[in-house]
Design a protein around this motif. Structure first.
Motif, PDB file in Angstrom:
ATOM      1  N   LEU A   1     -34.850  42.614  -2.268  1.00  0.00           N
ATOM      2  CA  LEU A   1     -35.855  43.767  -2.532  1.00  0.00           C
ATOM      3  C   LEU A   1     -35.655  44.896  -1.550  1.00  0.00           C
ATOM      4  CD1 LEU A   1     -38.815  41.151  -3.148  1.00  0.00           C
ATOM      5  CD2 LEU A   1     -37.629  42.521  -4.661  1.00  0.00           C
ATOM      6  N   HIS A   2     -35.597  46.179  -2.236  1.00  0.00           N
ATOM      7  CA  HIS A   2     -35.704  47.282  -1.448  1.00  0.00           C
ATOM      8  C   HIS A   2     -37.070  48.184  -1.285  1.00  0.00           C
ATOM      9  CE1 HIS A   2     -31.115  47.175  -0.748  1.00  0.00           C
ATOM     10  NE2 HIS A   2     -31.138  46.384  -2.173  1.00  0.00           N
ATOM     11  N   PRO A   3     -37.622  47.972  -0.259  1.00  0.00           N
ATOM     12  CA  PRO A   3     -38.746  48.754  -0.043  1.00  0.00           C
ATOM     13  C   PRO A   3     -38.870  50.198  -0.324  1.00  0.00           C
ATOM     14  CG  PRO A   3     -38.723  47.375   1.788  1.00  0.00           C
ATOM     15  CD  PRO A   3     -37.249  47.366   1.130  1.00  0.00           C
TER      16      PRO A   3
ATOM     17  N   VAL B   1     -25.901  37.154  -4.200  1.00  0.00           N
ATOM     18  CA  VAL B   1     -26.980  38.180  -4.471  1.00  0.00           C
ATOM     19  C   VAL B   1     -26.645  38.558  -6.040  1.00  0.00           C
ATOM     20  CG1 VAL B   1     -28.037  40.355  -4.211  1.00  0.00           C
ATOM     21  CG2 VAL B   1     -27.516  39.101  -2.417  1.00  0.00           C
ATOM     22  N   SER B   2     -27.862  38.033  -6.943  1.00  0.00           N
ATOM     23  CA  SER B   2     -27.498  38.504  -8.521  1.00  0.00           C
ATOM     24  C   SER B   2     -28.386  39.643  -8.689  1.00  0.00           C
ATOM     25  CB  SER B   2     -28.117  37.266  -9.269  1.00  0.00           C
ATOM     26  OG  SER B   2     -29.481  37.116  -9.150  1.00  0.00           O
ATOM     27  N   HIS B   3     -29.408  40.225  -7.996  1.00  0.00           N
ATOM     28  CA  HIS B   3     -30.006  41.185  -8.357  1.00  0.00           C
ATOM     29  C   HIS B   3     -30.693  42.190  -6.886  1.00  0.00           C
ATOM     30  CE1 HIS B   3     -30.347  38.795 -11.733  1.00  0.00           C
ATOM     31  NE2 HIS B   3     -30.784  39.874 -12.497  1.00  0.00           N
ATOM     32  N   GLU B   4     -30.483  43.267  -7.242  1.00  0.00           N
ATOM     33  CA  GLU B   4     -31.106  44.069  -5.947  1.00  0.00           C
ATOM     34  C   GLU B   4     -32.141  44.998  -6.601  1.00  0.00           C
ATOM     35  OE1 GLU B   4     -28.687  45.856  -2.939  1.00  0.00           O
ATOM     36  OE2 GLU B   4     -27.094  44.522  -3.451  1.00  0.00           O
ATOM     37  N   LEU B   5     -33.388  45.108  -6.214  1.00  0.00           N
ATOM     38  CA  LEU B   5     -34.525  45.646  -7.021  1.00  0.00           C
ATOM     39  C   LEU B   5     -35.561  46.173  -6.060  1.00  0.00           C
ATOM     40  CD1 LEU B   5     -35.268  42.321  -9.410  1.00  0.00           C
ATOM     41  CD2 LEU B   5     -34.182  44.565  -9.886  1.00  0.00           C
ATOM     42  N   PRO B   6     -36.134  47.209  -6.522  1.00  0.00           N
ATOM     43  CA  PRO B   6     -37.169  47.486  -5.614  1.00  0.00           C
ATOM     44  C   PRO B   6     -38.491  46.659  -5.399  1.00  0.00           C
ATOM     45  CG  PRO B   6     -37.360  48.920  -7.971  1.00  0.00           C
ATOM     46  CD  PRO B   6     -35.941  47.844  -7.739  1.00  0.00           C
ATOM     47  N   LEU B   7     -39.012  46.742  -4.373  1.00  0.00           N
ATOM     48  CA  LEU B   7     -40.034  46.058  -3.999  1.00  0.00           C
ATOM     49  C   LEU B   7     -41.272  45.740  -5.049  1.00  0.00           C
ATOM     50  CD1 LEU B   7     -41.354  44.333  -1.737  1.00  0.00           C
ATOM     51  CD2 LEU B   7     -42.458  46.019  -0.834  1.00  0.00           C
ATOM     52  N   GLU B   8     -41.481  46.857  -5.717  1.00  0.00           N
ATOM     53  CA  GLU B   8     -42.453  46.867  -6.819  1.00  0.00           C
ATOM     54  C   GLU B   8     -41.966  45.897  -7.861  1.00  0.00           C
ATOM     55  OE1 GLU B   8     -40.837  49.625  -5.725  1.00  0.00           O
ATOM     56  OE2 GLU B   8     -42.846  50.498  -4.640  1.00  0.00           O
ATOM     57  N   GLU B   9     -40.707  45.527  -8.026  1.00  0.00           N
ATOM     58  CA  GLU B   9     -40.415  44.527  -9.056  1.00  0.00           C
ATOM     59  C   GLU B   9     -40.411  43.051  -8.540  1.00  0.00           C
ATOM     60  OE1 GLU B   9     -37.132  45.812 -11.370  1.00  0.00           O
ATOM     61  OE2 GLU B   9     -37.791  48.003 -11.151  1.00  0.00           O
ATOM     62  N   ALA B  10     -40.892  42.854  -7.414  1.00  0.00           N
ATOM     63  CA  ALA B  10     -40.883  41.520  -6.834  1.00  0.00           C
ATOM     64  C   ALA B  10     -41.569  40.441  -7.570  1.00  0.00           C
ATOM     65  CB  ALA B  10     -41.486  41.638  -5.509  1.00  0.00           C
TER      66      ALA B  10
END
Length: 67
Positions: free
Chosen positions: A58-60, A30-39
């Motif tokens: 992605l974290h909702p 995993v290179s990135h963990e981002l909020p769903l809005e940044e999908a």
């Protein structure tokens, strides 16, 4: 070496169970963990094969990052 599509539906439940049971730890890829809005932006990087973009989680419920 060769690459290609894998039959995701054949393996996803079994892999999920291994991860949930602590027997598999895929976090190293995993290179990135981002909020769903940044999908959409994340997919654009991944699709363009930008360096450093391997897998994105992605974290909702996450708060979008600033900037």
């Amino acid at each position: 070496m060769g690459t290609g599509q894998c039959p995701v539906k054949k393996y996803n439940r079994a892999l999920r169970d291994l991860i949930a049971g602590g027997k598999a730890k895929p976090s190293w890829i995993v290179s990135h963990e981002l909020p769903l809005e940044e999908a959409p932006q994340a997919y654009a990087h991944f699709d363009a094969r930008d360096e450093g973009w391997t897998k994105v989680v992605l974290h909702p419920d996450a708060v979008p990052s600033a900037g």
